[in-house]
Write a protein that holds these residues in place. Sequence first.
Motif, PDB file in Angstrom:
ATOM      1  N   ARG A  70       0.837  -1.211   0.000  1.00 51.89           N
ATOM      2  CA  ARG A  70       0.000   0.000   0.000  1.00 51.89           C
ATOM      3  C   ARG A  70       0.870   1.258   0.000  1.00 51.89           C
ATOM      4  N   ILE A  71       1.878   1.265   0.862  1.00 52.98           N
ATOM      5  CA  ILE A  71       2.771   2.430   0.952  1.00 52.98           C
ATOM      6  C   ILE A  71       3.531   2.616  -0.350  1.00 52.98           C
TER       7      ILE A  71
ATOM      8  N   GLU B 201       2.762   1.643  -3.345  1.00 54.12           N
ATOM      9  CA  GLU B 201       1.905   2.080  -4.441  1.00 54.12           C
ATOM     10  C   GLU B 201       1.613   3.576  -4.351  1.00 54.12           C
ATOM     11  N   LYS B 202       1.419   4.065  -3.144  1.00 53.03           N
ATOM     12  CA  LYS B 202       1.152   5.495  -3.006  1.00 53.03           C
ATOM     13  C   LYS B 202       2.378   6.310  -3.400  1.00 53.03           C
TER      14      LYS B 202
ATOM     15  N   LYS C 142       2.688   6.258  -7.231  1.00 56.61           N
ATOM     16  CA  LYS C 142       1.789   7.187  -7.915  1.00 56.61           C
ATOM     17  C   LYS C 142       2.258   8.627  -7.772  1.00 56.61           C
ATOM     18  N   MET C 143       2.819   8.962  -6.621  1.00 58.17           N
ATOM     19  CA  MET C 143       3.374  10.303  -6.435  1.00 58.17           C
ATOM     20  C   MET C 143       4.504  10.594  -7.419  1.00 58.17           C
TER      21      MET C 143
ATOM     22  N   ASN D 175      -5.500   3.784   6.520  1.00 59.15           N
ATOM     23  CA  ASN D 175      -5.110   5.037   5.857  1.00 59.15           C
ATOM     24  C   ASN D 175      -4.160   5.860   6.715  1.00 59.15           C
TER      25      ASN D 175
ATOM     26  N   VAL E 242      -0.635   4.193   6.766  1.00 59.69           N
ATOM     27  CA  VAL E 242       0.063   4.392   5.485  1.00 59.69           C
ATOM     28  C   VAL E 242       0.550   5.837   5.370  1.00 59.69           C
ATOM     29  N   ASP E 243      -0.327   6.788   5.652  1.00 57.66           N
ATOM     30  CA  ASP E 243       0.043   8.201   5.523  1.00 57.66           C
ATOM     31  C   ASP E 243       1.154   8.593   6.491  1.00 57.66           C
TER      32      ASP E 243
ATOM     33  N   ILE F  32       4.529   7.402   5.201  1.00 58.33           N
ATOM     34  CA  ILE F  32       5.004   8.199   4.072  1.00 58.33           C
ATOM     35  C   ILE F  32       5.476   9.579   4.536  1.00 58.33           C
TER      36      ILE F  32
ATOM     37  N   SER G 133       8.414  12.021   0.636  1.00 57.57           N
ATOM     38  CA  SER G 133       7.686  11.537  -0.539  1.00 57.57           C
ATOM     39  C   SER G 133       6.335  12.197  -0.735  1.00 57.57           C
ATOM     40  N   GLU G 134       5.785  12.824   0.311  1.00 59.84           N
ATOM     41  CA  GLU G 134       4.447  13.387   0.176  1.00 59.84           C
ATOM     42  C   GLU G 134       4.490  14.807  -0.377  1.00 59.84           C
TER      43      GLU G 134
END
Length: 402
Positions: free
Chosen positions: A271-272, A274-275, A278-279, A373, A376-377, A380, A400-401
């Motif tokens: 999950r991490i 993939e996020k 996408k970033m 959520n 994961v957030d 990141i 990364s965010e």
Amino acid sequence: MAMNNRFEVIVRVHEVALKGKNRPVFINALVRNLKQATQNMGVADVITEHLLIRMKLEAEADWDLIRKAISRVPGAVKFSFVRSVAADFDEIASAVNSLVKDSKFETFRITAHRADKRFEWSSREMNVSLGALVEHISGATVDLKNPQLNIHVDILSKNAFVWAGDEEGMGGLPTGTGGKVAVLMSGGIDSPVAAWRMIKRGCEASLIHFHSFPLVEGRSREKAMDIASRLNDFQLKTSLHLVPFAALQQEIILSVPGPLRVVIYRRFMLRIAEKIAKMNNASALVTGESLGQVGSQTLRNMSTVGEVASQTILRPLIGMDKSEIIQQAQTIGTFPISILPDEDCCTLFVPKSPSTKVNNREARIAESELDINRLVDDAIKKSETLEYRLNEKPIQVNNSES
């Protein structure tokens, strides 16, 4: 080795040549990558001609450095250090004479190829005449099957190339032609090889490493940085995302039964990743999984882990034996780094008997008490990103965010 401007490197392709109307895209990418890989090494220009890539060398170019650099560029299949002369028999004979005087051998052959049929000498006539010249100069004998020195002569419309011996390139496709991928990379043997195999297929690979620092020493992070630096030799620019995972693991331990934890850990990693992918505009995820190698890499568990990702998951090592993976790691230079001892998140908080057949329903129930959520957030937000460039120290950028 110092050299004059009559020397060049000729780079040959194979798969790139089969790309039809898209061929210029691949050739241009390879030319661009060759220029970047050999910058400040005395390469005066890089041009294309008849599916050959010509790298013209300055007087003080260092062939040994250039050879090492080209061997790491995806897309180059073979390359040769050649004497470039006019398409004239006397010029060619002079170049052969110089080559012979610089070499030690007892047997030889001439391999002449006349690409331009307007040249007055046939390939056979060139072989015979140049062979007689070499015999006279060196006293060596002809051996067409196993020569100690194989002298090549390629004749084009304006130029002729004379050389002895080819260097093996990396093959594959030029970096940047296969899209962007994000690689879940541990400090072990397998995942760096998976990353390298995707780089060889033309992908730009971002690397994502999960670590347990500061609960354990930072050796896992250091290994990941060293591996990233090594892989950057092949793709010339690399992003490494360092994601803290220990706090998330501790929350999983509080609510997930022991046998299911490894699968749940990996679902969160995916999950991490993939996020982050996408970033960074990556189109697929890559893992170093090999079927059946460990308990989490059964078909059932890989399916259950992969359920949480919407992106394609590529597993370039899935059918490889461990010995094959080790051999490739040794070839690309990541093996000595990977075998250094460390304690990472894959070994921290691992139960004694992890399940090899966790199904989707079991995994979902096990995660039902977790705030997915938020976890994961948080991971990141606390991650670090390092940017690698060729022959430069890595630079830390915003997380990364950002």
